[in-house]
Design a protein around this motif. Structure first.
Motif, PDB file in Angstrom:
ATOM      1  N   GLN A  14     -12.178   2.183  -5.344  1.00 44.39           N
ATOM      2  CA  GLN A  14     -11.257   1.852  -6.426  1.00 44.39           C
ATOM      3  C   GLN A  14     -10.851   0.379  -6.420  1.00 44.39           C
ATOM      4  O   GLN A  14      -9.996  -0.030  -7.192  1.00 44.39           O
ATOM      5  CB  GLN A  14      -9.983   2.704  -6.333  1.00 44.39           C
ATOM      6  CG  GLN A  14     -10.181   4.154  -6.695  1.00 44.39           C
ATOM      7  CD  GLN A  14     -10.651   4.986  -5.512  1.00 44.39           C
ATOM      8  OE1 GLN A  14     -10.461   4.617  -4.363  1.00 44.39           O
ATOM      9  NE2 GLN A  14     -11.285   6.109  -5.798  1.00 44.39           N
ATOM     10  N   GLY A  15     -11.416  -0.439  -5.530  1.00 41.88           N
ATOM     11  CA  GLY A  15     -11.115  -1.859  -5.491  1.00 41.88           C
ATOM     12  C   GLY A  15     -10.038  -2.251  -4.497  1.00 41.88           C
ATOM     13  O   GLY A  15      -9.585  -3.387  -4.501  1.00 41.88           O
ATOM     14  N   TRP A  16      -9.603  -1.332  -3.657  1.00 38.03           N
ATOM     15  CA  TRP A  16      -8.587  -1.644  -2.657  1.00 38.03           C
ATOM     16  C   TRP A  16      -9.248  -2.023  -1.343  1.00 38.03           C
ATOM     17  O   TRP A  16     -10.162  -1.361  -0.875  1.00 38.03           O
ATOM     18  CB  TRP A  16      -7.648  -0.459  -2.436  1.00 38.03           C
ATOM     19  CG  TRP A  16      -6.674  -0.313  -3.560  1.00 38.03           C
ATOM     20  CD1 TRP A  16      -6.817   0.464  -4.661  1.00 38.03           C
ATOM     21  CD2 TRP A  16      -5.418  -0.984  -3.698  1.00 38.03           C
ATOM     22  NE1 TRP A  16      -5.728   0.323  -5.489  1.00 38.03           N
ATOM     23  CE2 TRP A  16      -4.851  -0.561  -4.913  1.00 38.03           C
ATOM     24  CE3 TRP A  16      -4.730  -1.905  -2.914  1.00 38.03           C
ATOM     25  CZ2 TRP A  16      -3.616  -1.021  -5.365  1.00 38.03           C
ATOM     26  CZ3 TRP A  16      -3.497  -2.363  -3.372  1.00 38.03           C
ATOM     27  CH2 TRP A  16      -2.957  -1.916  -4.577  1.00 38.03           C
ATOM     28  N   SER A  56      -8.773  -5.904  -5.032  1.00 34.59           N
ATOM     29  CA  SER A  56      -9.803  -6.914  -5.197  1.00 34.59           C
ATOM     30  C   SER A  56     -10.551  -6.703  -6.510  1.00 34.59           C
ATOM     31  O   SER A  56     -10.684  -5.580  -6.980  1.00 34.59           O
ATOM     32  CB  SER A  56     -10.785  -6.839  -4.028  1.00 34.59           C
ATOM     33  OG  SER A  56     -11.875  -7.699  -4.231  1.00 34.59           O
ATOM     34  N   GLU A  57     -11.038  -7.805  -7.055  1.00 34.74           N
ATOM     35  CA  GLU A  57     -11.823  -7.734  -8.287  1.00 34.74           C
ATOM     36  C   GLU A  57     -13.238  -7.242  -8.029  1.00 34.74           C
ATOM     37  O   GLU A  57     -13.896  -6.751  -8.922  1.00 34.74           O
ATOM     38  CB  GLU A  57     -11.895  -9.119  -8.933  1.00 34.74           C
ATOM     39  CG  GLU A  57     -10.563  -9.668  -9.342  1.00 34.74           C
ATOM     40  CD  GLU A  57     -10.660 -11.115  -9.771  1.00 34.74           C
ATOM     41  OE1 GLU A  57     -11.742 -11.726  -9.666  1.00 34.74           O
ATOM     42  OE2 GLU A  57      -9.630 -11.646 -10.214  1.00 34.74           O
ATOM     43  N   ALA A 144      -9.846 -16.925  -2.674  1.00 36.36           N
ATOM     44  CA  ALA A 144     -11.284 -17.192  -2.539  1.00 36.36           C
ATOM     45  C   ALA A 144     -11.919 -16.144  -1.645  1.00 36.36           C
ATOM     46  O   ALA A 144     -11.290 -15.615  -0.728  1.00 36.36           O
ATOM     47  CB  ALA A 144     -11.509 -18.577  -1.943  1.00 36.36           C
ATOM     48  N   TYR A 145     -13.173 -15.851  -1.943  1.00 35.08           N
ATOM     49  CA  TYR A 145     -13.997 -14.983  -1.099  1.00 35.08           C
ATOM     50  C   TYR A 145     -14.835 -15.909  -0.223  1.00 35.08           C
ATOM     51  O   TYR A 145     -15.678 -16.655  -0.718  1.00 35.08           O
ATOM     52  CB  TYR A 145     -14.889 -14.081  -1.960  1.00 35.08           C
ATOM     53  CG  TYR A 145     -14.090 -13.107  -2.807  1.00 35.08           C
ATOM     54  CD1 TYR A 145     -13.753 -11.856  -2.312  1.00 35.08           C
ATOM     55  CD2 TYR A 145     -13.666 -13.452  -4.091  1.00 35.08           C
ATOM     56  CE1 TYR A 145     -13.017 -10.963  -3.081  1.00 35.08           C
ATOM     57  CE2 TYR A 145     -12.934 -12.564  -4.858  1.00 35.08           C
ATOM     58  CZ  TYR A 145     -12.610 -11.327  -4.354  1.00 35.08           C
ATOM     59  OH  TYR A 145     -11.877 -10.448  -5.101  1.00 35.08           O
TER      60      TYR A 145
END
Length: 157
Positions: A14-16, A56-57, A144-145
């Motif tokens: 789910q993006g977590w 997170s995207e 930033a990643y």
């Protein structure tokens, strides 16, 4: 914006992300750390980490590094709650204790000390309750990643 590097521990669909941040001691950073007793004590204890979840995207892999940011306003509000509010409670309690002592003919010094302690405790409790609200509003953001972290394992001959 205050920035910190975090390591991804886990990622769900789910993006977590579950991330871990190493809490650094400022004792190790000054020029006197070689000869300072406080620095020696701080280095004796292992580094502490804090884990939390962040949205997170995009999906990330465990071990990936992220640069997180937290607004300075959150840090300043937290510092005020922790340091200034109990101090104000101390002074306000002492003044109130002096006033009450003169009204009911008590020892003003003892009354001021008792009310100062009570004011400090009440302000600390109020600050603790308010900090819970602040924590809900204080969400770090991913700036930033940074990719996968480099691990230098045990070298063999």
């Amino acid at each position: 914006m205050m920035e910190e590097v975090a390591r991804v521990i886990a990622c769900d669909h789910q993006g977590w992300l579950r991330v871990e941040v190493e809490l650094k001691s400022t004792c190790k950073s000054c020029s006197s750390s070689e000869s300072c007793g406080t620095s020696a004590v701080a280095q004796a204890f292992s580094a502490k980490t804090q884990q939390f979840s962040i949205q997170s995207e995009r999906p990330c892999e465990p071990g990936e590094l992220l640069k997180l940011g937290l607004p300075e306003s959150v840090i300043l509000k937290a510092a005020a709650l922790v340091y200034l509010l109990p101090l104000l409670g101390l002074f306000a309690g002492a003044v109130l204790g002096q006033f009450v002592a003169h009204l009911i003919q008590l020892n003003p010094d003892l009354s001021a000390m008792a009310f100062a302690a009570l004011g400090t405790l009440l302000a600390w409790w109020f600050g603790k309750q308010r900090a819970k609200w602040l924590e809900v509003d204080a969400k770090p953001v991913i700036l930033a990643y940074l990719g996968m972290g480099v691990s230098l394992g045990k070298l063999t001959d």
